[in-house]
Design an enzyme around this catalytic site. Structure first.
Site, PDB file in Angstrom:
ATOM      1  CB  SER A 117       4.300   1.388   2.148  1.00  0.00           C
ATOM      2  OG  SER A 117       3.870   1.647   3.261  1.00  0.00           O
ATOM      3  CG  ASP A 155       4.035  -1.485   4.337  1.00  0.00           C
ATOM      4  OD1 ASP A 155       4.364  -1.675   3.266  1.00  0.00           O
ATOM      5  OD2 ASP A 155       4.319  -0.597   5.020  1.00  0.00           O
TER       6      ASP A 155
END
Length: 267
Positions: free
Chosen positions: A28, A144
């Site tokens: 992320s 993600d």
């Protein structure tokens, strides 16, 4: 993702303390910070970039997509611009691994070779579900990396790291203002146990408490960097002890046969 700016403060403190950093594994926002650092940016340069960054640079309207509010394509363009002319993992100054998640299978993907350019890998790792539409790549829907691996210790080990410092961010929101924030907080809660398990496989765990700072507000960059720096400074004595123990272990392990042959005992 904005909380990841705290990692800049961690890097600042580690470099100032003379702790060598040979590679980073990120997911992320950590993948974004890690890619710029591994491409050669200094913490001071990262600090300057963090003051200029904002959602206009990291998101684009997704008018025709039904799987997310925005497209994450601007993230790839931003990273490409920042690290140019380096775009390949083999061109990084430090080792870099970036994680993503196959949304349909839950599989964690580790990007660290020539199969995927760095900007695209970082884009995938930052593609927060619902906020961003999934990235379609090779027949997969990718999002993600934090969904399946919020603290990529295993990715660092896969690169060959012998001493892994796991840096996690702790967020305690005072209120949830809308349905999107409720959903994302649920995701944070469900992945927290994965992060705790990952810490057990690290050599040292460092947690930065970002309190109730808004994860969507990039204007809080200076406060986040200061928190990362302060948390690392507090942890340095314990970190140095852990490093000394590891060095002592390897000295004993490698030299014990030679010492025994001489009839000596390791000190």
């Amino acid at each position: 993702m904005g909380h990841a700016i705290a990692h800049v403060g961690v890097l600042k403190a580690l470099e100032r303390a003379g702790i060598p950093i040979y590679g980073l594994a990120g997911t992320s926002g950590g993948a974004l910070v890690g890619s710029l650092y591994c491409a050669g940016m200094t913490p001071t340069q990262l600090e300057e970039v963090s003051r200029q960054i904002g959602w206009k640079r990291l998101a684009g309207l997704s008018l025709f997509a039904s799987k997310g509010l925005a497209t994450s394509e601007p993230i790839a363009r931003f990273v490409s611009r920042m690290i140019a002319p380096k775009t390949r993992f083999s061109e990084m100054i430090r080792l870099l691994a970036v994680t993503g998640t196959d949304l349909l299978t839950g599989e964690t993907l580790i990007f660290w070779d020539e199969a995927c350019p760095v900007p695209e890998a970082v884009r995938i790792s930052c593609t927060i579900p619902v906020v961003y539409a999934p990235v379609e790549r090779e027949g997969r829907l990718l999002v993600d990396g934090g969904v399946s691996d919020p603290l990529p210790v295993d990715a660092a080990r896969a690169m060959g790291a012998e001493f892994v410092i796991a840096v996690s961010l702790r967020h305690r929101p005072q209120e949830l203002r809308n349905l999107l924030e409720v959903g994302l907080q649920m995701l944070d809660v469900t992945t927290a146990s994965l992060a705790e398990m990952a810490k057990e496989h690290a050599d040292f765990a460092l947690e930065v408490d970002v309190g109730a700072l808004d994860k969507w507000d990039f204007r809080q960059a200076e406060a986040l960097i200061a928190l990362g720096e302060a948390a690392t400074e507090r942890a340095l004595p314990d970190l140095r002890r852990a490093l000394r123990r590891r060095r002592s272990f390897w000295f004993r392990f490698l030299w014990s046969p030679a010492l025994k042959a001489l009839g000596l005992k390791p000190s």
